[in-house]
Design a protein around this motif. Structure first.
Motif, PDB file in Angstrom:
ATOM      1  N   PRO A   1      97.587  18.259 -37.920  1.00 40.73           N
ATOM      2  CA  PRO A   1      96.990  17.134 -37.490  1.00 40.73           C
ATOM      3  C   PRO A   1      97.397  15.860 -38.327  1.00 40.73           C
ATOM      4  O   PRO A   1      97.139  16.003 -39.316  1.00 40.73           O
ATOM      5  N   SER A   2      98.019  15.017 -37.656  1.00 41.43           N
ATOM      6  CA  SER A   2      98.581  13.886 -38.673  1.00 41.43           C
ATOM      7  C   SER A   2      97.433  12.739 -38.535  1.00 41.43           C
ATOM      8  O   SER A   2      97.709  11.816 -39.537  1.00 41.43           O
ATOM      9  N   LYS A   3      96.613  12.903 -37.722  1.00 39.17           N
ATOM     10  CA  LYS A   3      95.471  11.640 -37.810  1.00 39.17           C
ATOM     11  C   LYS A   3      94.776  11.404 -39.210  1.00 39.17           C
ATOM     12  O   LYS A   3      94.723  10.386 -39.950  1.00 39.17           O
ATOM     13  N   PRO A   4      94.377  12.467 -39.981  1.00 43.30           N
ATOM     14  CA  PRO A   4      93.602  12.301 -41.109  1.00 43.30           C
ATOM     15  C   PRO A   4      94.522  11.975 -42.146  1.00 43.30           C
ATOM     16  O   PRO A   4      94.189  11.212 -42.964  1.00 43.30           O
ATOM     17  N   TYR A   5      95.887  12.373 -42.071  1.00 43.59           N
ATOM     18  CA  TYR A   5      96.729  12.230 -43.309  1.00 43.59           C
ATOM     19  C   TYR A   5      97.215  10.657 -42.948  1.00 43.59           C
ATOM     20  O   TYR A   5      97.400   9.928 -43.906  1.00 43.59           O
ATOM     21  N   LEU A   6      97.410  10.231 -41.481  1.00 44.96           N
ATOM     22  CA  LEU A   6      97.723   8.955 -41.466  1.00 44.96           C
ATOM     23  C   LEU A   6      96.709   7.684 -41.904  1.00 44.96           C
ATOM     24  O   LEU A   6      97.039   6.666 -42.196  1.00 44.96           O
TER      25      LEU A   6
END
Length: 126
Positions: free
Chosen positions: A47-52
């Motif tokens: 999932p890219s949301k927390p990293y972004l």
């Protein structure tokens, strides 16, 4: 060294120290790095949301902390030097700490507030 002489204002805005050149260049660098991070995370099926959100918070802190520190130095300068305490001087340079403190506060809130970022933090640092 002599300053270059331009025929018009439009020729001078394409200098490297111009805001019309610097701001789009920095926005492009930040946007491309976010796009690359998103594509790498998408390829790894994460999932890219927390990293972004962490990357954006890092950029906000990177650009905000020096301006906030400069604002603290300006506050110290305003209180100690009586010749700088005129309102035109204060209003002409007060935007720098405002931008710095707002970037810093938003960056800290992006790190602390979302539960997905807290779970990611606990996964790697606890």
């Amino acid at each position: 060294m002599d300053q270059p002489q331009y025929q018009s204002y439009w020729q001078s805005i394409f200098e490297w120290n111009s805001i019309f050149m610097f701001v789009p260049m920095m926005l492009g660098i930040v946007g491309i790095s976010l796009l690359i991070a998103h594509l790498i995370l998408k390829r790894k099926k994460r999932p890219s949301k927390p990293y972004l959100v962490l990357i954006v918070a890092g950029y906000l802190l990177y650009f905000g902390v020096p301006s906030a520190f400069q604002g603290l130095m300006l506050l110290f300068m305003f209180t100690t030097i009586p010749t700088v305490q005129t309102m035109d001087v204060i209003f002409s340079i007060i935007y720098v700490p405002i931008v710095g403190f707002s970037f810093t506060i938003i960056g800290i809130l992006l790190i602390v507030k979302p539960p997905s970022v807290r779970a990611l933090y606990r996964k790697y640092f606890d």
